[in-house]
Design a protein around this motif. Structure first.
Motif, PDB file in Angstrom:
ATOM      1  N   SER A   1      77.800  46.022  63.936  1.00 24.00           N
ATOM      2  CA  SER A   1      76.540  45.334  63.958  1.00 24.00           C
ATOM      3  C   SER A   1      75.729  44.803  64.714  1.00 24.00           C
ATOM      4  CB  SER A   1      76.626  44.806  62.259  1.00 24.00           C
ATOM      5  OG  SER A   1      76.879  44.071  62.557  1.00 24.00           O
ATOM      6  N   ARG A   2      74.445  44.779  64.645  1.00 30.91           N
ATOM      7  CA  ARG A   2      73.572  43.403  65.028  1.00 30.91           C
ATOM      8  C   ARG A   2      74.534  41.856  64.922  1.00 30.91           C
ATOM      9  NH1 ARG A   2      69.777  41.869  62.275  1.00 30.91           N
ATOM     10  NH2 ARG A   2      68.893  42.737  59.951  1.00 30.91           N
ATOM     11  N   LEU A   3      75.011  41.994  64.352  1.00 30.85           N
ATOM     12  CA  LEU A   3      76.037  40.688  63.962  1.00 30.85           C
ATOM     13  C   LEU A   3      76.916  40.677  64.387  1.00 30.85           C
ATOM     14  CD1 LEU A   3      75.292  40.058  60.858  1.00 30.85           C
ATOM     15  CD2 LEU A   3      73.906  39.169  62.486  1.00 30.85           C
ATOM     16  N   GLY A   4      76.996  41.154  65.386  1.00 32.21           N
ATOM     17  CA  GLY A   4      78.937  41.539  66.428  1.00 32.21           C
ATOM     18  C   GLY A   4      80.261  42.105  65.165  1.00 32.21           C
ATOM     19  N   ARG A   5      79.549  42.740  64.210  1.00 32.87           N
ATOM     20  CA  ARG A   5      81.256  42.988  63.108  1.00 32.87           C
ATOM     21  C   ARG A   5      81.221  44.619  63.352  1.00 32.87           C
ATOM     22  NH1 ARG A   5      82.561  38.271  60.042  1.00 32.87           N
ATOM     23  NH2 ARG A   5      81.261  37.654  60.209  1.00 32.87           N
ATOM     24  N   VAL A   6      82.510  45.121  62.990  1.00 30.14           N
ATOM     25  CA  VAL A   6      82.904  46.110  63.212  1.00 30.14           C
ATOM     26  C   VAL A   6      82.647  46.445  61.908  1.00 30.14           C
ATOM     27  CG1 VAL A   6      84.191  47.904  63.606  1.00 30.14           C
ATOM     28  CG2 VAL A   6      83.997  46.210  64.875  1.00 30.14           C
ATOM     29  N   ASP A   7      81.894  47.249  61.230  1.00 27.01           N
ATOM     30  CA  ASP A   7      81.225  47.650  59.824  1.00 27.01           C
ATOM     31  C   ASP A   7      81.640  49.039  59.342  1.00 27.01           C
ATOM     32  OD1 ASP A   7      78.413  49.552  61.152  1.00 27.01           O
ATOM     33  OD2 ASP A   7      77.683  47.894  60.498  1.00 27.01           O
ATOM     34  N   SER A   8      81.796  50.067  60.698  1.00 22.99           N
ATOM     35  CA  SER A   8      82.711  51.317  60.480  1.00 22.99           C
ATOM     36  C   SER A   8      83.585  51.649  61.669  1.00 22.99           C
ATOM     37  CB  SER A   8      81.345  52.340  59.921  1.00 22.99           C
ATOM     38  OG  SER A   8      81.947  53.481  59.813  1.00 22.99           O
ATOM     39  N   VAL A   9      84.549  52.405  61.237  1.00 23.85           N
ATOM     40  CA  VAL A   9      85.240  52.624  62.201  1.00 23.85           C
ATOM     41  C   VAL A   9      85.935  54.191  61.890  1.00 23.85           C
ATOM     42  CG1 VAL A   9      87.534  51.237  61.519  1.00 23.85           C
ATOM     43  CG2 VAL A   9      87.353  52.151  63.365  1.00 23.85           C
ATOM     44  N   GLU A  10      86.337  55.678  62.894  1.00 29.12           N
ATOM     45  CA  GLU A  10      85.968  55.904  62.440  1.00 29.12           C
ATOM     46  C   GLU A  10      88.221  56.889  63.809  1.00 29.12           C
ATOM     47  OE1 GLU A  10      82.950  58.954  63.522  1.00 29.12           O
ATOM     48  OE2 GLU A  10      82.792  58.377  61.838  1.00 29.12           O
ATOM     49  N   VAL A  11      88.880  57.290  63.235  1.00 33.19           N
ATOM     50  CA  VAL A  11      89.492  58.160  64.723  1.00 33.19           C
ATOM     51  C   VAL A  11      88.985  59.554  65.298  1.00 33.19           C
ATOM     52  CG1 VAL A  11      91.833  59.048  64.586  1.00 33.19           C
ATOM     53  CG2 VAL A  11      91.629  57.611  63.550  1.00 33.19           C
ATOM     54  N   MET A  12      88.565  59.298  66.068  1.00 33.72           N
ATOM     55  CA  MET A  12      88.287  60.688  67.176  1.00 33.72           C
ATOM     56  C   MET A  12      89.761  61.740  67.470  1.00 33.72           C
ATOM     57  SD  MET A  12      84.891  58.442  69.362  1.00 33.72           S
ATOM     58  CE  MET A  12      84.702  60.568  70.227  1.00 33.72           C
ATOM     59  N   ASN A  13      90.602  60.229  67.816  1.00 33.36           N
ATOM     60  CA  ASN A  13      91.463  61.381  68.494  1.00 33.36           C
ATOM     61  C   ASN A  13      92.805  60.508  67.621  1.00 33.36           C
ATOM     62  OD1 ASN A  13      90.131  62.892  69.986  1.00 33.36           O
ATOM     63  ND2 ASN A  13      91.040  62.959  71.573  1.00 33.36           N
ATOM     64  N   SER A  14      93.659  61.487  66.960  1.00 32.34           N
ATOM     65  CA  SER A  14      94.846  60.178  66.799  1.00 32.34           C
ATOM     66  C   SER A  14      95.638  60.164  67.612  1.00 32.34           C
ATOM     67  CB  SER A  14      95.471  61.975  65.662  1.00 32.34           C
ATOM     68  OG  SER A  14      96.916  61.264  65.168  1.00 32.34           O
ATOM     69  N   ALA A  15      96.390  58.708  67.337  1.00 33.66           N
ATOM     70  CA  ALA A  15      97.783  58.924  68.274  1.00 33.66           C
ATOM     71  C   ALA A  15      98.964  59.499  67.825  1.00 33.66           C
ATOM     72  CB  ALA A  15      98.428  57.042  67.718  1.00 33.66           C
ATOM     73  N   GLY A  16      99.110  60.968  67.145  1.00 37.66           N
ATOM     74  CA  GLY A  16      99.608  61.648  66.587  1.00 37.66           C
ATOM     75  C   GLY A  16     100.816  60.563  65.659  1.00 37.66           C
ATOM     76  N   ASP A  17     100.487  60.032  65.014  1.00 38.59           N
ATOM     77  CA  ASP A  17     101.514  59.576  64.319  1.00 38.59           C
ATOM     78  C   ASP A  17     100.915  58.558  62.841  1.00 38.59           C
ATOM     79  OD1 ASP A  17     104.220  58.596  62.744  1.00 38.59           O
ATOM     80  OD2 ASP A  17     103.130  56.840  62.954  1.00 38.59           O
TER      81      ASP A  17
END
Length: 135
Positions: free
Chosen positions: A76-92
């Motif tokens: 965000s423009r405040l520097g917080r992570v407000d959304s996150v998703e896995v693009m490529n899995s670590a496999g576990d």
């Protein structure tokens, strides 16, 4: 196997330390890659030291699982992570879940366009090194 320790953060990149001490086996962050190309007035976000480090999930460690999760995060423009998703899995799923939970706690100096703080999407790799057998 050596037991995992928490990751330590430095702005921009978390170093991977693989020494004989158990505390030094930790997940590491790669450099954030913003989704947008910058022009002369664009400043990328800078990772600030997190209040809670990335940790290796104990169940994944015990199973001898490692891998790299590639996350897409919205800062965000405040520097917080407000959304996150896995693009490529670590496999576990345990590694992916740990990476998601830890990424949500990251704080950044926000991206800027000129003098204005802006929200931005970026790609963040999180590496969980394979546990090494006791030797």
């Amino acid at each position: 196997m050596r037991r995992p320790g928490p990751a330590t953060a430095t702005p921009g990149l978390v170093a991977l330390a693989m020494a004989a001490c158990a505390e030094n086996v930790r997940p590491s962050l790669g450099g954030l890659r913003p989704d947008r190309l910058g022009d002369g007035s664009f400043v990328t976000p800078v990772l600030l030291p997190p209040s809670a480090p990335f940790v290796y999930p104990p169940d994944a460690w015990e199973r001898g699982v490692g891998g790299e999760a590639l996350l897409r995060i919205h800062i965000s423009r405040l520097g917080r992570v407000d959304s996150v998703e896995v693009m490529n899995s670590a496999g576990d799923s345990a590694l992916d879940s740990a990476a998601l939970a830890s990424a949500r706690r990251l704080r950044f100096r926000p991206a800027r366009h000129g003098d204005t703080a802006i929200a931005i999407w970026g790609v963040l790799p999180v590496l969980y090194p394979l546990p090494l057998p006791d030797g």
